[in-house]
Design a protein around this motif. Structure first.
Motif, PDB file in Angstrom:
ATOM      1  N   ALA A   1       0.788  -1.128   0.062  1.00 55.04           N
ATOM      2  CA  ALA A   1      -0.071   0.212   0.036  1.00 55.04           C
ATOM      3  C   ALA A   1       0.825   1.357  -0.030  1.00 55.04           C
ATOM      4  O   ALA A   1       1.312   1.758   1.223  1.00 55.04           O
ATOM      5  CB  ALA A   1      -0.947  -0.040   1.147  1.00 55.04           C
ATOM      6  N   MET A   2       1.289   1.791  -1.276  1.00 55.23           N
ATOM      7  CA  MET A   2       1.763   3.111  -1.213  1.00 55.23           C
ATOM      8  C   MET A   2       1.474   3.905  -2.351  1.00 55.23           C
ATOM      9  O   MET A   2       0.568   3.243  -3.199  1.00 55.23           O
ATOM     10  CB  MET A   2       3.321   2.669  -1.505  1.00 55.23           C
ATOM     11  CG  MET A   2       3.593   2.446  -3.031  1.00 55.23           C
ATOM     12  SD  MET A   2       5.472   1.992  -3.358  1.00 55.23           S
ATOM     13  CE  MET A   2       5.936   3.468  -3.128  1.00 55.23           C
ATOM     14  N   LEU A   3       1.351   5.317  -2.151  1.00 54.80           N
ATOM     15  CA  LEU A   3       1.122   6.215  -3.290  1.00 54.80           C
ATOM     16  C   LEU A   3       2.223   6.966  -3.527  1.00 54.80           C
ATOM     17  O   LEU A   3       3.014   7.567  -2.753  1.00 54.80           O
ATOM     18  CB  LEU A   3       0.099   6.985  -2.643  1.00 54.80           C
ATOM     19  CG  LEU A   3      -0.691   7.987  -3.663  1.00 54.80           C
ATOM     20  CD1 LEU A   3      -2.075   8.201  -3.427  1.00 54.80           C
ATOM     21  CD2 LEU A   3      -0.063   9.518  -3.445  1.00 54.80           C
ATOM     22  N   ILE A   4       2.326   6.954  -5.132  1.00 58.13           N
ATOM     23  CA  ILE A   4       3.494   7.930  -5.331  1.00 58.13           C
ATOM     24  C   ILE A   4       2.544   9.007  -6.188  1.00 58.13           C
ATOM     25  O   ILE A   4       1.896   8.863  -7.009  1.00 58.13           O
ATOM     26  CB  ILE A   4       4.236   7.374  -6.450  1.00 58.13           C
ATOM     27  CG1 ILE A   4       4.941   5.963  -5.598  1.00 58.13           C
ATOM     28  CG2 ILE A   4       5.373   8.182  -7.188  1.00 58.13           C
ATOM     29  CD1 ILE A   4       5.896   5.146  -6.841  1.00 58.13           C
ATOM     30  N   LEU A   5       2.961  10.526  -5.815  1.00 56.89           N
ATOM     31  CA  LEU A   5       2.567  11.469  -6.157  1.00 56.89           C
ATOM     32  C   LEU A   5       3.533  12.155  -7.257  1.00 56.89           C
ATOM     33  O   LEU A   5       4.570  12.758  -6.691  1.00 56.89           O
ATOM     34  CB  LEU A   5       2.105  12.435  -5.252  1.00 56.89           C
ATOM     35  CG  LEU A   5       1.431  13.684  -5.524  1.00 56.89           C
ATOM     36  CD1 LEU A   5       0.179  13.751  -6.248  1.00 56.89           C
ATOM     37  CD2 LEU A   5       1.359  14.731  -4.256  1.00 56.89           C
ATOM     38  N   THR A   6       2.963  12.247  -8.651  1.00 56.45           N
ATOM     39  CA  THR A   6       3.741  12.999  -9.384  1.00 56.45           C
ATOM     40  C   THR A   6       3.796  14.501  -9.249  1.00 56.45           C
ATOM     41  O   THR A   6       2.424  15.225  -9.037  1.00 56.45           O
ATOM     42  CB  THR A   6       3.541  12.460 -10.879  1.00 56.45           C
ATOM     43  OG1 THR A   6       2.275  12.931 -11.249  1.00 56.45           O
ATOM     44  CG2 THR A   6       3.919  11.158 -11.053  1.00 56.45           C
ATOM     45  N   VAL A   7       4.918  15.355  -9.322  1.00 59.08           N
ATOM     46  CA  VAL A   7       4.750  16.702  -8.989  1.00 59.08           C
ATOM     47  C   VAL A   7       5.628  17.428 -10.184  1.00 59.08           C
ATOM     48  O   VAL A   7       6.495  16.943 -10.368  1.00 59.08           O
ATOM     49  CB  VAL A   7       5.149  16.937  -7.653  1.00 59.08           C
ATOM     50  CG1 VAL A   7       5.319  18.714  -7.285  1.00 59.08           C
ATOM     51  CG2 VAL A   7       4.292  16.505  -6.515  1.00 59.08           C
ATOM     52  N   GLY A   8       4.791  18.345 -10.618  1.00 58.35           N
ATOM     53  CA  GLY A   8       5.689  19.195 -11.616  1.00 58.35           C
ATOM     54  C   GLY A   8       4.687  20.109 -12.465  1.00 58.35           C
ATOM     55  O   GLY A   8       3.381  19.963 -12.378  1.00 58.35           O
ATOM     56  N   LEU A   9       5.329  20.909 -13.238  1.00 57.22           N
ATOM     57  CA  LEU A   9       4.615  21.956 -14.312  1.00 57.22           C
ATOM     58  C   LEU A   9       4.121  21.166 -15.441  1.00 57.22           C
ATOM     59  O   LEU A   9       4.711  19.898 -15.718  1.00 57.22           O
ATOM     60  CB  LEU A   9       5.532  23.124 -14.671  1.00 57.22           C
ATOM     61  CG  LEU A   9       5.666  24.067 -13.535  1.00 57.22           C
ATOM     62  CD1 LEU A   9       6.987  24.810 -13.989  1.00 57.22           C
ATOM     63  CD2 LEU A   9       4.608  25.021 -13.007  1.00 57.22           C
ATOM     64  N   GLN A  10       3.263  21.731 -16.183  1.00 60.83           N
ATOM     65  CA  GLN A  10       2.946  21.074 -17.411  1.00 60.83           C
ATOM     66  C   GLN A  10       4.297  21.006 -18.394  1.00 60.83           C
ATOM     67  O   GLN A  10       5.282  21.772 -18.444  1.00 60.83           O
ATOM     68  CB  GLN A  10       2.173  22.134 -18.202  1.00 60.83           C
ATOM     69  CG  GLN A  10       1.014  22.728 -17.524  1.00 60.83           C
ATOM     70  CD  GLN A  10       1.119  24.102 -17.121  1.00 60.83           C
ATOM     71  OE1 GLN A  10       2.077  24.383 -16.433  1.00 60.83           O
ATOM     72  NE2 GLN A  10       0.280  25.100 -17.282  1.00 60.83           N
ATOM     73  N   GLY A  11       4.534  19.836 -19.117  1.00 62.24           N
ATOM     74  CA  GLY A  11       5.688  19.522 -19.825  1.00 62.24           C
ATOM     75  C   GLY A  11       6.532  18.940 -19.271  1.00 62.24           C
ATOM     76  O   GLY A  11       7.847  18.666 -19.816  1.00 62.24           O
ATOM     77  N   ALA A  12       6.461  18.547 -17.913  1.00 68.05           N
ATOM     78  CA  ALA A  12       7.573  18.124 -17.238  1.00 68.05           C
ATOM     79  C   ALA A  12       7.866  16.642 -17.241  1.00 68.05           C
ATOM     80  O   ALA A  12       9.044  16.165 -16.767  1.00 68.05           O
ATOM     81  CB  ALA A  12       7.363  18.406 -15.668  1.00 68.05           C
ATOM     82  N   GLY A  13       7.048  15.829 -17.710  1.00 62.90           N
ATOM     83  CA  GLY A  13       6.941  14.640 -17.977  1.00 62.90           C
ATOM     84  C   GLY A  13       6.243  13.717 -16.826  1.00 62.90           C
ATOM     85  O   GLY A  13       6.478  12.473 -16.628  1.00 62.90           O
TER      86      GLY A  13
END
Length: 183
Positions: free
Chosen positions: A2-14
């Motif tokens: 049970a883990m959550l990975i949150l992607t963070v970044g601006l538009q176009g960051a990948g």
């Protein structure tokens, strides 16, 4: 696990590309609001509907965690408070939390956004230069403490819990949320 990975970044960051890679590697549920907004509403914001959708996706992510699954949440989360709230909710649900921050410089960001619009306009939204500049000005870059899952900052003034803050930020996340009635 049970883990959550949150992607963070601006538009176009990948973020979405990285989210797809992580979901495949971990056999995780991947939740990407843009992939829902386009087919449902044909636009990115749609009069506040994005916040409602994100609240529902956040509920789904937490339920998946409670069931012991891995989740990749591809939200972007430009504010620290959004990230802190999600991290707190994940830990409250018994899951582990990881932040996947993808920085991007302005030139690369503009090139990627233009390329995506030119090659897959049905999968993305037009993003004028001013929108990209406004996002960059608003974005709160994660610091070293946040990236290492250090101490969550204090609640913003006036809030009793991160759950309450999250229900205000993502209206449909709250237990008492009801859709607006039509006039």
């Amino acid at each position: 696990m049970a883990m959550l990975i949150l992607t963070v970044g601006l538009q176009g960051a990948g973020k979405t590309t990285r989210a797809r890679q992580l979901a495949a590697k971990l056999n995780a549920l991947r939740l990407t609001p843009d992939e829902w907004m386009i087919p449902l509403f044909g636009e990115s914001e749609a009069d506040g509907k994005r916040d409602v959708l994100e609240g529902q996706l956040l509920k789904l992510a937490l339920e998946a965690l409670r069931l012991g699954n891995a989740v990749v949440l591809d939200f972007g989360c430009w504010s620290r408070n959004e990230r802190y709230a999600i991290r707190h909710l994940v830990e409250e649900a018994g899951g582990s939390f990881e932040l996947a921050y993808l920085p991007v410089d302005e030139a690369t960001q503009r090139a990627r956004v233009a390329h995506r619009q030119a090659t897959a306009p049905y999968e993305t939204f037009p993003m004028p230069e001013q929108e990209l500049a406004d996002a960059r000005a608003f974005f709160e870059e994660p610091d070293d403490a946040e990236l290492s899952n250090g101490q969550i900052s204090d609640l913003p003034e006036g809030w009793r819990s991160w759950r309450e803050w999250a229900a205000d930020r993502w209206p449909s996340f709250g237990d008492d949320w009801r859709p607006p009635t039509r006039a």
